[in-house]
Scaffold this motif. Structure first.
Motif, PDB file in Angstrom:
ATOM      1  N   LEU A 209      48.842  38.534  36.301  1.00 13.34           N
ATOM      2  CA  LEU A 209      48.248  37.655  35.292  1.00 13.34           C
ATOM      3  C   LEU A 209      47.819  38.431  34.061  1.00 13.34           C
ATOM      4  CD1 LEU A 209      45.986  35.662  37.750  1.00 13.34           C
ATOM      5  CD2 LEU A 209      48.183  34.991  36.866  1.00 13.34           C
TER       6      LEU A 209
ATOM      7  N   ILE B 159      44.084  40.264  36.240  1.00 10.40           N
ATOM      8  CA  ILE B 159      43.263  39.342  35.453  1.00 10.40           C
ATOM      9  C   ILE B 159      42.133  40.138  34.796  1.00 10.40           C
ATOM     10  CG2 ILE B 159      41.577  38.540  37.154  1.00 10.40           C
ATOM     11  CD1 ILE B 159      41.950  35.763  36.176  1.00 10.40           C
ATOM     12  N   ALA B 160      41.589  41.111  35.524  1.00 10.86           N
ATOM     13  CA  ALA B 160      40.544  41.954  34.932  1.00 10.86           C
ATOM     14  C   ALA B 160      41.129  42.750  33.765  1.00 10.86           C
ATOM     15  CB  ALA B 160      39.966  42.880  35.988  1.00 10.86           C
ATOM     16  N   GLN B 161      42.340  43.247  33.975  1.00 16.02           N
ATOM     17  CA  GLN B 161      43.004  44.025  32.930  1.00 16.02           C
ATOM     18  C   GLN B 161      43.194  43.193  31.669  1.00 16.02           C
ATOM     19  OE1 GLN B 161      46.911  44.878  34.341  1.00 16.02           O
ATOM     20  NE2 GLN B 161      47.740  44.814  32.283  1.00 16.02           N
TER      21      GLN B 161
ATOM     22  N   PHE C 288      40.616  30.938  40.223  1.00 17.29           N
ATOM     23  CA  PHE C 288      40.376  31.463  38.881  1.00 17.29           C
ATOM     24  C   PHE C 288      39.650  30.459  37.996  1.00 17.29           C
ATOM     25  CE2 PHE C 288      43.919  34.152  40.283  1.00 17.29           C
ATOM     26  CZ  PHE C 288      43.267  35.354  40.165  1.00 17.29           C
TER      27      PHE C 288
ATOM     28  N   LEU D 155      44.753  28.025  37.523  1.00 15.27           N
ATOM     29  CA  LEU D 155      44.907  28.432  36.115  1.00 15.27           C
ATOM     30  C   LEU D 155      44.981  27.212  35.205  1.00 15.27           C
ATOM     31  CD1 LEU D 155      47.404  31.418  36.187  1.00 15.27           C
ATOM     32  CD2 LEU D 155      44.981  31.464  35.686  1.00 15.27           C
TER      33      LEU D 155
ATOM     34  N   ILE E 237      34.874  38.061  35.627  1.00 24.52           N
ATOM     35  CA  ILE E 237      35.436  39.384  35.919  1.00 24.52           C
ATOM     36  C   ILE E 237      34.430  40.222  36.721  1.00 24.52           C
ATOM     37  CG2 ILE E 237      36.405  41.474  34.893  1.00 24.52           C
ATOM     38  CD1 ILE E 237      38.063  38.936  34.493  1.00 24.52           C
TER      39      ILE E 237
ATOM     40  N   LEU F  20      34.394  38.946  40.164  1.00 29.88           N
ATOM     41  CA  LEU F  20      35.575  39.392  40.906  1.00 29.88           C
ATOM     42  C   LEU F  20      35.384  40.826  41.381  1.00 29.88           C
ATOM     43  CD1 LEU F  20      38.522  37.960  38.786  1.00 29.88           C
ATOM     44  CD2 LEU F  20      38.063  37.445  41.161  1.00 29.88           C
TER      45      LEU F  20
ATOM     46  N   LEU G 245      32.870  45.948  30.476  1.00 22.61           N
ATOM     47  CA  LEU G 245      33.871  45.162  31.193  1.00 22.61           C
ATOM     48  C   LEU G 245      34.922  46.086  31.813  1.00 22.61           C
ATOM     49  CD1 LEU G 245      34.056  42.182  31.607  1.00 22.61           C
ATOM     50  CD2 LEU G 245      35.664  42.034  29.746  1.00 22.61           C
TER      51      LEU G 245
ATOM     52  N   ALA H 191      34.029  47.247  35.222  1.00 26.50           N
ATOM     53  CA  ALA H 191      34.348  46.311  36.304  1.00 26.50           C
ATOM     54  C   ALA H 191      35.807  46.478  36.724  1.00 26.50           C
ATOM     55  CB  ALA H 191      34.084  44.880  35.845  1.00 26.50           C
ATOM     56  N   PHE H 192      36.690  46.628  35.720  1.00 24.49           N
ATOM     57  CA  PHE H 192      38.116  46.813  35.992  1.00 24.49           C
ATOM     58  C   PHE H 192      38.347  48.097  36.791  1.00 24.49           C
ATOM     59  CE2 PHE H 192      42.136  48.589  34.069  1.00 24.49           C
ATOM     60  CZ  PHE H 192      42.985  47.826  34.822  1.00 24.49           C
TER      61      PHE H 192
ATOM     62  N   ILE I 134      37.263  47.761  40.375  1.00 20.35           N
ATOM     63  CA  ILE I 134      38.246  47.076  41.227  1.00 20.35           C
ATOM     64  C   ILE I 134      39.348  48.053  41.630  1.00 20.35           C
ATOM     65  CG2 ILE I 134      39.949  45.233  41.329  1.00 20.35           C
ATOM     66  CD1 ILE I 134      38.278  43.625  39.437  1.00 20.35           C
TER      67      ILE I 134
END
Lengths: 608, 352
Positions: free
Chosen positions: A70, A129-131, B41, B104, B275, B278, B325, B328-329, B332
């Protein structure tokens, strides 16, 4: 129509004719785009080409490998910013940046993909999606010169010239259709982007039919099964994802090339969702799906933007946030009712018309063609007749609808008027087939009725096709005249140089974000200046050409507005070659192949 | 390197407050993941819709704030169950693609419709935990200096402005002072404590619902093995709808709690929070409810302490605030590299 109208064996003359015709139509469409459409519409086609490559990149992961990605907006963004930076800061040419962009995309794809693809499940969706959400924020970082290279929140312009070192490429492109006229810059980009898109599609097609491609498909169908057959799951999944990322970056470079401007806010999660929508609506897991998807996202967004339905207390306005809601609704409806997308609809229609029987290794059809023939009760000639009548009827309906001043109805009307162009070859194919079958005695006692029906249908089809061609030729001639007017409508700029008026009007319209034809733009009596010249004066200079172009915005099939001697010669060569090849395929080759590859007479007799 | 430990507790408190919001949102994700093994989502957008319900009931209709929140939770629970029934149940849960596409599509529709109805401006909402009651000590009184001026919190990064008593500024200080009190030299905001208490109450309620009620038992049965649960007579469809309803309640809670801190509600308010949620869910393990809470709190702490305190204050690099942000990425990615099932999730083994 329970059985298909045409049943041919793979590689037979008729099959080759059919394929020749399909490719011919595709080629004609590709050539007509820069000739027929308005410059801003060519710009939209360019964007559609960019999105085709991007959707194909997503397709590589989602459609062919069954993983959910995504976040391709981020890859596009990376490609676009790398290209912009190399072109603007390092003064490279666009084509020199391509390998850089592809390699960078591949590396980032590995970094992102490897952690997520080691494990099963939705983790790739999570990471990507985070990306997609993170990427637009990273563009603004001041450290390491990132903001300087990306332009930060303001974005940055990229030079318009594709090939600034004059290495000969540009002159090579100049005699392509449409490039030398008022459509210049957009048509020029169109050909470059089309070339890139075609190469990418061919590449992906070849990868998918090769060994690694089959491994990727096997993983989609059953991970456990693929692993049992010795497919290294993480390796193939990651390399496939990285390949997809590099294609996404390439799409970013194309975006940069097309738009001449990049900004972080163009590459948000919403772009990634657009790509997914294009993929689903085009058709997941098919190459054509990516083509339909790219066109859909651009053109349907354009259509929804023009929706404005007053409901009394409230106006349903497609140009606001609701255009996204319409897209969301379409996505859900397609997921429910047409999970195969447009590609599967097209395939379903095609299956009704033609069935290609595969060959055994010996070269014979797997099932004898004669056993697939419907025999004396064949209704094919009737269908050919129906098609032959439908064409002119649709033409008339289209003509009537053409008077309705609504874009969607207008598009529909245009499609109806030119339905003949698609129907005619089918009619001719079917009629010729039926005539042959009646002659061979396969239609039994109905032979006389069938052949007379087939003959009438064929003649009708040919006549209406010829009519449409003549009509198109008429428009082409008028467009040629417009081309003259357009070239004559030159204004004199303050430096005393003559400059073409229409492109400047177009530029002024683009600068004001005006959507519409130059005539509509001039109708708003625009003010302001462009290149030190007043827009209203330019409108006056170009008025004749603009008026003429409004009435002859061309929908023609042969010939193009010959704006230079070279393209006139070229067009004649192409037309003659087309006729020659067509004759060779349709008339002469048919007879030769007939005697060589048709089954023996007793085989035919057995079925009758 | 400027090891400013004095303001560290401030960052910890802020981090844990944000973390509580992420925990609630992560719970919404995990509840749906447990029920249908998919990531919703549209969680963030459903939550945003809940926050708008609170806005409509409380600001536009003038209802009592807590009653508005309760009604909004109920309405979102209904919406969640309806979405599950109408859009998710028709699909095979083993095939992720269609359902993710549906979520989505919902994401787009809800966001756009909210944007069309309420447009994209930030709309101020009432803070459920705005001010301390008058009997608690006023935070800013503690700062009264020897000259008689009052220092109060002026802006987000803690710069103090001094004002003379009796002026409008002092009244302002008085009001601001009533929103926090000091613990170990840091401001503990009423909002922070309130968020924690709200999350704790919601968790207790969730524990009771899942542990003591029949519907909760059914939910646990279905999430552990759908097929067996159906065989012993559990109505799996209704139970999954129940899971979606619970998830929507938690989503609405998170959005209602975070809205005042964001300055109000707007259709895009939950994009980044999704995000972080997640990341929290991935850290805790996608199928672990306790993991989601801890994961959410840890994400909040990392964001606040590691990025805002260590990056911006200690290292003195302002651009670290943009990297929140991205953290967070990265989190993950790191979790997937070293512990794909998360801290508390169950490792999934596939049998063929």
């Amino acid at each position: 129509m329970s059985s298909p109208l045409l049943i041919v064996s793979r590689g037979s003359t008729q099959h080759r004719q059919w394929r020749f015709l399909s490719w011919g139509y595709a080629l004609a469409l590709a050539i007509l785009v820069p000739l027929v459409l308005q410059p801003f519409e060519i710009g939209k086609m360019n964007r559609a080409l960019v999105l085709m490559v991007a959707v194909l990149a997503v397709n590589l992961v989602v459609g062919f490998n069954g993983m959910l990605a995504l976040g391709h907006s981020a890859f596009m963004g990376i490609g676009a910013f790398v290209a912009a930076s190399m072109v603007q800061d390092e003064l490279w040419d666009f084509w020199m940046v391509i390998p850089v962009v592809v390699i960078v995309g591949f590396a980032i794809g590995i970094i992102v993909g490897l952690p997520a693809l080691r494990v099963r499940g939705l983790y790739l969706a999570l990471v990507t999606i985070a990306q997609a959400a993170v990427f637009p924020t990273l563009v603004n970082i001041d450290e390491l010169g990132i903001a300087r290279r990306t332009g930060g929140p303001n974005g940055r312009d990229v030079i318009e010239e594709v090939d600034r070192q004059e290495s000969g490429f540009s002159s090579f492109f100049e005699w392509l259709p449409g490039v030398d006229g008022a459509r210049g810059a957009n048509a020029y980009r169109y050909w470059i982007l089309l070339l890139m898109t075609v190469i990418v599609i061919a590449l992906v097609r070849n990868i998918m039919t090769s060994r690694p491609g089959r491994a990727v498909l096997a993983i989609r169908d059953s991970e456990a099964g693929a692993a049992v057959y010795g497919v290294n799951l993480p390796l193939y999944k990651t390399v496939n994802f990285a390949l997809s990322a590099s294609l996404g970056s390439l799409a970013g470079l194309m975006w940069c090339l097309d738009k001449g401007f990049v900004a972080g806010q163009d590459f948000t999660f919403l772009l990634a969702v657009d790509l997914i929508i294009g993929l689903v609506i085009g058709g997941v897991g098919t190459l054509q799906g990516s083509i339909f998807g790219g066109l859909f996202v651009v053109w349907v967004r354009d259509l929804t933007k023009r929706i404005s339905i007053p409901l009394g207390f409230y106006t349903l306005d497609g140009d606001g946030p609701l255009s996204a809601a319409i897209f969301g609704l379409i996505l859900i409806l397609f997921t429910f009712f047409a999970p195969g997308g447009i590609a599967s609809m097209v395939t379903a229609i095609q299956k009704r018309i033609i069935q290609v029987v595969p060959l055994t290794p010996d070269g014979d059809p797997i099932t004898p063609l004669s056993s697939l023939d419907p025999g004396p009760s064949s209704t094919r000639a009737t269908w050919a007749m129906r098609f032959a009548i439908a064409g002119p009827v649709l033409l008339v309906i289209g003509w009537v609808l053409m008077n309705v001043d609504n874009l969607i109805v207008g598009t529909l009307a245009f499609a109806l008027r030119f339905a003949i162009v698609v129907l005619a070859p089918i009619i001719v194919f079917v009629s010729m087939n039926e005539l042959r079958a009646a002659k061979a005695g396969r239609r039994g006692e109905n032979a006389a009725a069938v052949s007379s029906q087939a003959k009438t249908a064929g003649v009708l089809g040919v006549l209406s096709f010829a009519y449409i061609q003549a009509f198109a030729l008429n428009i082409a001639l008028r467009a040629h005249h417009v081309g003259h007017l357009a070239r004559e409508s030159v204004a004199v700029n303050p430096d005393g140089k003559t400059v073409p008026a229409i492109p400047l009007v177009n530029e002024a319209a683009k600068a004001k974000d005006f959507v519409g034809t130059p005539g509509e733009f001039c109708g708003t009596s625009p003010s302001g200046e462009i290149s030190d010249m007043s827009v209203s004066e330019l409108c006056n200079v170009a008025s004749d050409a603009i008026d003429a172009s409004e009435t002859s915005v061309g929908f023609w099939l042969i010939g193009w507005p010959t704006q230079s001697m070279l393209s006139l010669v070229l067009s004649i060569i192409v037309i003659v070659a087309t006729i020659f090849i067509g004759l060779r395929y349709f008339v002469f080759a048919d007879e030769k192949a007939e005697t060589a590859s048709e089954p023996a007479p007793e085989d035919v007799g057995a079925s009758a | 390197m400027n090891w400013n430990f004095e303001i560290l507790p401030d960052f910890i408190f802020n981090g844990l407050r944000d973390g509580a919001v992420y925990a609630a949102a992560a719970l919404a994700l995990v509840l749906i993941f447990k029920a249908t093994t998919l990531i919703n989502f549209a969680t963030g957008e459903l939550a945003m819709l809940g926050a708008f319900f609170v806005y409509v009931l409380n600001i536009e209709q003038g209802l009592w704030l807590w009653l508005s929140i309760a009604i909004a939770m109920l309405v979102s629970a209904g919406i969640g169950a309806a979405v599950e029934r109408a859009l998710v149940r028709p699909f095979d849960p083993a095939d992720h693609l269609p359902v993710v596409l549906i979520t989505l599509g919902l994401f787009l529709i809800i966001n756009a419709v909210a944007g069309d109805v309420w447009n994209y401006q930030v709309r101020r909402v009432n803070d459920p935990f705005g001010q301390f009651p008058s009997w608690v000590p006023n935070g800013s009184e503690l700062k009264t200096s020897s000259e008689g001026t009052i220092a109060c919190l002026e802006n987000a990064d803690g710069a103090l402005a001094e004002v003379a008593p009796g002026t409008a500024g002092a009244d302002m200080c008085e009001m601001v002072g009533r929103t926090f009190f000091e613990v170990i030299g840091a401001r503990l905001h009423y909002r922070t404590i309130g968020t924690w208490i709200a999350l704790a109450l919601a968790l207790i309620a969730l524990a009771i619902i899942l542990g003591k009620t029949k519907a909760g038992l059914a939910f646990r049965a279905v999430s552990s093995n759908t097929e067996s649960a159906r065989l012993v007579g559990v109505n799996t469809g209704r139970t999954l709808g129940f899971g979606w309803a619970l998830a929507s309640v938690f989503g609405t809670l998170s959005a209602a709690l975070v809205a005042p801190a964001l300055g109000g509600v707007n259709p895009n308010m939950m994009l980044t929070i999704l995000i972080y949620a997640l990341a929290g869910a991935a850290l805790g393990g996608l199928d672990s409810l306790g993991g989601a809470v801890i994961g959410g709190l840890v994400v909040g702490l990392i964001k606040s302490v590691l990025v805002s305190w260590f990056g911006v204050v200690v290292l003195g690099q302002a651009y670290f605030s943009i990297l929140q942000l991205a953290t967070a990425f990265l989190l993950i990615l790191i979790v997937l590299l070293f512990r794909p099932a998360g801290l508390f999730g169950t490792r999934r083994i596939e049998r063929v």
